[in-house]
Design an enzyme around this catalytic site. Structure first.
Site, PDB file in Angstrom:
ATOM      1  N   CYS A 256       0.821  -1.202   0.000  1.00 31.89           N
ATOM      2  CA  CYS A 256       0.000   0.000   0.000  1.00 31.89           C
ATOM      3  C   CYS A 256       0.856   1.252   0.000  1.00 31.89           C
ATOM      4  O   CYS A 256       2.034   1.205  -0.323  1.00 31.89           O
ATOM      5  CB  CYS A 256      -0.948   0.011   1.197  1.00 31.89           C
ATOM      6  SG  CYS A 256      -0.127   0.300   2.764  1.00 31.89           S
ATOM      7  N   GLU A 257       0.286   2.371   0.366  1.00 34.32           N
ATOM      8  CA  GLU A 257       0.902   3.677   0.561  1.00 34.32           C
ATOM      9  C   GLU A 257       1.538   4.246  -0.714  1.00 34.32           C
ATOM     10  O   GLU A 257       2.722   4.109  -0.972  1.00 34.32           O
ATOM     11  CB  GLU A 257       1.973   3.614   1.665  1.00 34.32           C
ATOM     12  CG  GLU A 257       2.413   4.983   2.118  1.00 34.32           C
ATOM     13  CD  GLU A 257       3.859   4.992   2.546  1.00 34.32           C
ATOM     14  OE1 GLU A 257       4.460   6.070   2.473  1.00 34.32           O
ATOM     15  OE2 GLU A 257       4.373   3.950   2.935  1.00 34.32           O
ATOM     16  N   HIS A 258       0.730   4.901  -1.515  1.00 36.46           N
ATOM     17  CA  HIS A 258       1.240   5.501  -2.745  1.00 36.46           C
ATOM     18  C   HIS A 258       2.016   6.761  -2.463  1.00 36.46           C
ATOM     19  O   HIS A 258       1.553   7.636  -1.755  1.00 36.46           O
ATOM     20  CB  HIS A 258       0.075   5.884  -3.681  1.00 36.46           C
ATOM     21  CG  HIS A 258      -0.754   4.711  -4.063  1.00 36.46           C
ATOM     22  ND1 HIS A 258      -1.917   4.826  -4.750  1.00 36.46           N
ATOM     23  CD2 HIS A 258      -0.590   3.390  -3.833  1.00 36.46           C
ATOM     24  CE1 HIS A 258      -2.448   3.640  -4.947  1.00 36.46           C
ATOM     25  NE2 HIS A 258      -1.668   2.760  -4.403  1.00 36.46           N
ATOM     26  N   HIS A 259       3.200   6.869  -3.070  1.00 34.53           N
ATOM     27  CA  HIS A 259       3.880   8.164  -3.077  1.00 34.53           C
ATOM     28  C   HIS A 259       3.248   9.083  -4.127  1.00 34.53           C
ATOM     29  O   HIS A 259       3.345  10.294  -4.030  1.00 34.53           O
ATOM     30  CB  HIS A 259       5.365   7.984  -3.431  1.00 34.53           C
ATOM     31  CG  HIS A 259       6.168   7.369  -2.328  1.00 34.53           C
ATOM     32  ND1 HIS A 259       7.366   6.752  -2.537  1.00 34.53           N
ATOM     33  CD2 HIS A 259       5.927   7.270  -0.990  1.00 34.53           C
ATOM     34  CE1 HIS A 259       7.852   6.316  -1.396  1.00 34.53           C
ATOM     35  NE2 HIS A 259       6.998   6.611  -0.450  1.00 34.53           N
ATOM     36  N   GLN A 299       7.715  -0.890 -10.240  1.00 35.13           N
ATOM     37  CA  GLN A 299       8.417  -1.274 -11.460  1.00 35.13           C
ATOM     38  C   GLN A 299       8.486  -2.788 -11.604  1.00 35.13           C
ATOM     39  O   GLN A 299       8.352  -3.319 -12.717  1.00 35.13           O
ATOM     40  CB  GLN A 299       9.822  -0.669 -11.457  1.00 35.13           C
ATOM     41  CG  GLN A 299      10.615  -0.962 -12.729  1.00 35.13           C
ATOM     42  CD  GLN A 299      11.951  -0.262 -12.747  1.00 35.13           C
ATOM     43  OE1 GLN A 299      12.128   0.768 -12.108  1.00 35.13           O
ATOM     44  NE2 GLN A 299      12.903  -0.815 -13.466  1.00 35.13           N
ATOM     45  N   HIS A 327      13.449   6.751 -10.494  1.00 35.26           N
ATOM     46  CA  HIS A 327      12.321   6.969  -9.601  1.00 35.26           C
ATOM     47  C   HIS A 327      12.440   8.338  -8.950  1.00 35.26           C
ATOM     48  O   HIS A 327      13.383   8.602  -8.203  1.00 35.26           O
ATOM     49  CB  HIS A 327      12.268   5.873  -8.528  1.00 35.26           C
ATOM     50  CG  HIS A 327      11.927   4.525  -9.078  1.00 35.26           C
ATOM     51  ND1 HIS A 327      10.761   3.866  -8.757  1.00 35.26           N
ATOM     52  CD2 HIS A 327      12.584   3.719  -9.946  1.00 35.26           C
ATOM     53  CE1 HIS A 327      10.720   2.703  -9.399  1.00 35.26           C
ATOM     54  NE2 HIS A 327      11.819   2.596 -10.124  1.00 35.26           N
ATOM     55  N   CYS A 329      10.749   9.493  -6.611  1.00 35.96           N
ATOM     56  CA  CYS A 329      10.652   9.449  -5.153  1.00 35.96           C
ATOM     57  C   CYS A 329      12.040   9.315  -4.528  1.00 35.96           C
ATOM     58  O   CYS A 329      12.231   9.653  -3.359  1.00 35.96           O
ATOM     59  CB  CYS A 329       9.748   8.298  -4.697  1.00 35.96           C
ATOM     60  SG  CYS A 329      10.330   6.667  -5.135  1.00 35.96           S
TER      61      CYS A 329
END
Length: 370
Positions: A256-259, A299, A327, A329
């Site tokens: 879970c937890e989308h950036h 990815q 990325h 992030c």
């Protein structure tokens, strides 16, 4: 997004679509949270512009990627078909939680890539490999207490319930899939369809809310309480493969937890046709990558999804997919390492089993003109 009830009294949920008005309102709120005035001249058009950008970024959620491979041709071609340097971008979706490692319970801070974690696949224990770990600070946690134990997660962490995947903050009174014993119950259960607003769930979590299981080494345990925990803490994001799920105190949870921060780069896709020489249009390979990329994504999963789609639709003798990406992030937040690139690969069929065929494909990818 609207719902209606059919004749059986159950909700009928329409196909998901991007709610631009809702997105614009959310972006206005974000500007206000940053201390900005969304009504000043320079920002008047910003909510609409950002909403259009997110509509494009998540366009892959609203089309089934496999459909682009429906049109194929039998051309009696039996050599490698390779398309390189397909531009792509997507978003990063790590998961966070203390977990059940194969060699015993382990604090999330001690988990490393390559470690094996336990998960449930079709109600039976299965190992899954950690392929990525990140960490961040979080102030909004919840303690979930069930008849089998208690654990602490972020409020939006997906948990497997008997009514589909639910966020931890919304599971009070629900039943979670749990295992603590290898004794089979031989009970078949198909979980519900998940949240009514399926499109919102897909945007938030990047996977379908439905959860189907055959209880074998698992059973349902009732949630007794969900209690907010207002304390700053470090939460660890774990990405796993081949299963994107893992156990927390025996309870089944999902990455879970989308950036919601893009990663971008190039994909290289190749396949060796089957005995009938079945091929598809070269542009279809680029479209396939595009649709799987334009959704909350990791990815590693993107690489496997493209390879598996080609195996399903073309039935080739072999497939290779290599993705090289940066990325944001990592460049914009966290460790702030701009320019660092991540390479992932997925091999299927003869391109996995035959060293010579694999070497030829990799040589063509590595030796291409940049």
């Amino acid at each position: 997004m609207t719902t209606s009830r059919n004749g059986a009294g159950t909700e009928s949920v329409p196909a998901p679509g991007f709610d631009r008005d809702r997105a614009e309102r959310a972006i206005r709120e974000l500007l206000l949270a940053c201390g900005e005035d969304p009504d000043r001249d320079g920002l008047l058009e910003t909510p609409a512009r950002v909403a259009r950008a997110y509509a494009e970024l998540f366009a892959g959620l609203y089309t089934e990627p496999d459909t682009v491979l429906d049109k194929t041709f039998d051309e009696s071609h039996d050599e490698l078909v390779l398309v390189t340097d397909i531009p792509m971008y997507s978003t990063c979706v790590p998961a966070d939680q203390p977990v059940d490692a194969v060699d015993g319970p382990r604090a999330a801070a001690d988990v490393r890539p390559g470690d094996l974690l336990w998960t449930l696949a079709g109600g039976r224990l299965a190992p899954t490999t950690v392929i990525g770990v990140t960490a961040k600070r979080s102030r909004e946690l919840v303690e979930v207490r069930t008849t089998a134990g208690a654990f602490t997660v972020t409020a939006d962490h997906p948990l497997a319930t008997s009514a589909g995947w639910r966020e931890a903050g919304d599971v009070a009174g629900a039943h979670l899939e749990w295992t603590g014993s290898a004794a089979p119950t031989r009970e078949f259960v198909t979980a519900g369809a998940g949240p009514a607003d399926r499109g919102d769930w897909l945007l938030r979590h990047g996977f379908a809310p439905e959860h189907t299981t055959t209880l074998g080494q698992s059973r349902w345990v009732r949630v007794e309480s969900v209690r907010p925990v207002a304390a700053a803490d470090t939460v660890y994001s774990l990405t796993c493969d081949p299963h994107p799920t893992f156990l927390v105190a025996g309870h089944l949870t999902h990455n879970c937890e989308h950036h919601l921060v893009p990663f971008h780069g190039h994909a290289h896709v190749g396949y060796i046709p089957n005995a009938q020489g079945r091929v598809t249009g070269l542009s279809k390979l680029a479209r396939l990558v595009d649709l799987y990329a334009k959704r909350p994504q990791v990815q590693e999963r993107l690489t496997s999804q493209v390879a598996d789609a080609l195996m399903r639709k073309l039935e080739p003798r072999g497939v290779i997919v290599v993705i090289e990406a940066e990325h944001l992030c990592m460049a914009m937040r966290g460790i702030r390492k701009p320019g660092a690139r991540t390479t992932t690969s997925a091999l299927r069929g003869i391109l996995k089993s035959s060293p010579s065929s694999r070497a030829e494909a990799i040589q063509l990818i590595n030796g291409r003109s940049r």
